[in-house]
Write a protein that holds these residues in place. Structure first.
Motif, PDB file in Angstrom:
ATOM      1  N   ARG A  83      37.404  44.148  34.564  1.00 30.01           N
ATOM      2  CA  ARG A  83      37.296  42.687  34.455  1.00 30.01           C
ATOM      3  C   ARG A  83      36.847  42.283  33.071  1.00 30.01           C
ATOM      4  N   ALA A  86      39.537  42.631  30.578  1.00 27.76           N
ATOM      5  CA  ALA A  86      40.559  41.598  30.742  1.00 27.76           C
ATOM      6  C   ALA A  86      40.002  40.207  30.431  1.00 27.76           C
ATOM      7  N   ALA A  88      37.985  38.534  32.426  1.00 30.30           N
ATOM      8  CA  ALA A  88      37.870  37.773  33.673  1.00 30.30           C
ATOM      9  C   ALA A  88      36.411  37.685  34.105  1.00 30.30           C
ATOM     10  N   GLN A  94      31.665  33.796  40.944  1.00 31.60           N
ATOM     11  CA  GLN A  94      32.429  32.569  41.150  1.00 31.60           C
ATOM     12  C   GLN A  94      32.239  32.050  42.573  1.00 31.60           C
TER      13      GLN A  94
END
Length: 143
Positions: A83, A86, A88, A94
């Motif tokens: 993550r 990337a 993210a 979240q």
């Protein structure tokens, strides 16, 4: 004296009397450190109906899936690394933020946000933690 201590205004100890609370004896302090006696055997009631049984099974399965075994820890670390590479965000973070938004919206609708001190909790300009992380933001907005 120093802020909140000494003379003037309300007392600095609980209740505002200004008098220091009575000191506990060694016997009392030692008694507080003893384990609490069991109230008898733990009784686990069987589920009352099929819906409860299924709920318990779902909870157990979810618990097994997320229990911090060595393989689960390694899997989460690998997911976090991929993550991060990337760019993210963490889906669990979240999800928590989404739940917090729902709770804050309910408080606002009920008129409780001001009393709870959450009026501007997710506003990035308030310093309450609407994002960021690390040492910046957070409740005091210091630093």
């Amino acid at each position: 004296g120093a802020a909140g201590f000494g003379s003037g205004g309300r007392g600095s100890w609980a209740g505002g009397s200004g008098e220091r609370p009575a000191k506990r004896s060694k016997k009392e302090r030692d008694a507080m450190m003893l384990p609490i006696d069991n109230q008898g055997p733990v009784v686990v009631k069987p589920p009352a109906n099929e819906e409860e049984r299924l709920e318990v099974e779902r909870w157990k399965e979810e618990r097994r899936k997320h229990y911090p075994t060595a393989s689960n820890i390694a899997k989460r670390a690998a997911e976090a690394k991929s993550r991060e590479e990337a760019g993210a965000l963490d889906p669990r973070r979240q999800e928590r933020l989404s739940r917090l938004r729902e709770i804050l919206e309910k408080q606002r609708m009920m008129g409780l946000d001001h009393a709870a001190g959450t009026t501007d909790m997710l506003d990035p300009s308030s310093g309450f933690g609407g994002g960021g992380g690390g040492r910046r933001g957070g409740r005091g907005g210091r630093g």
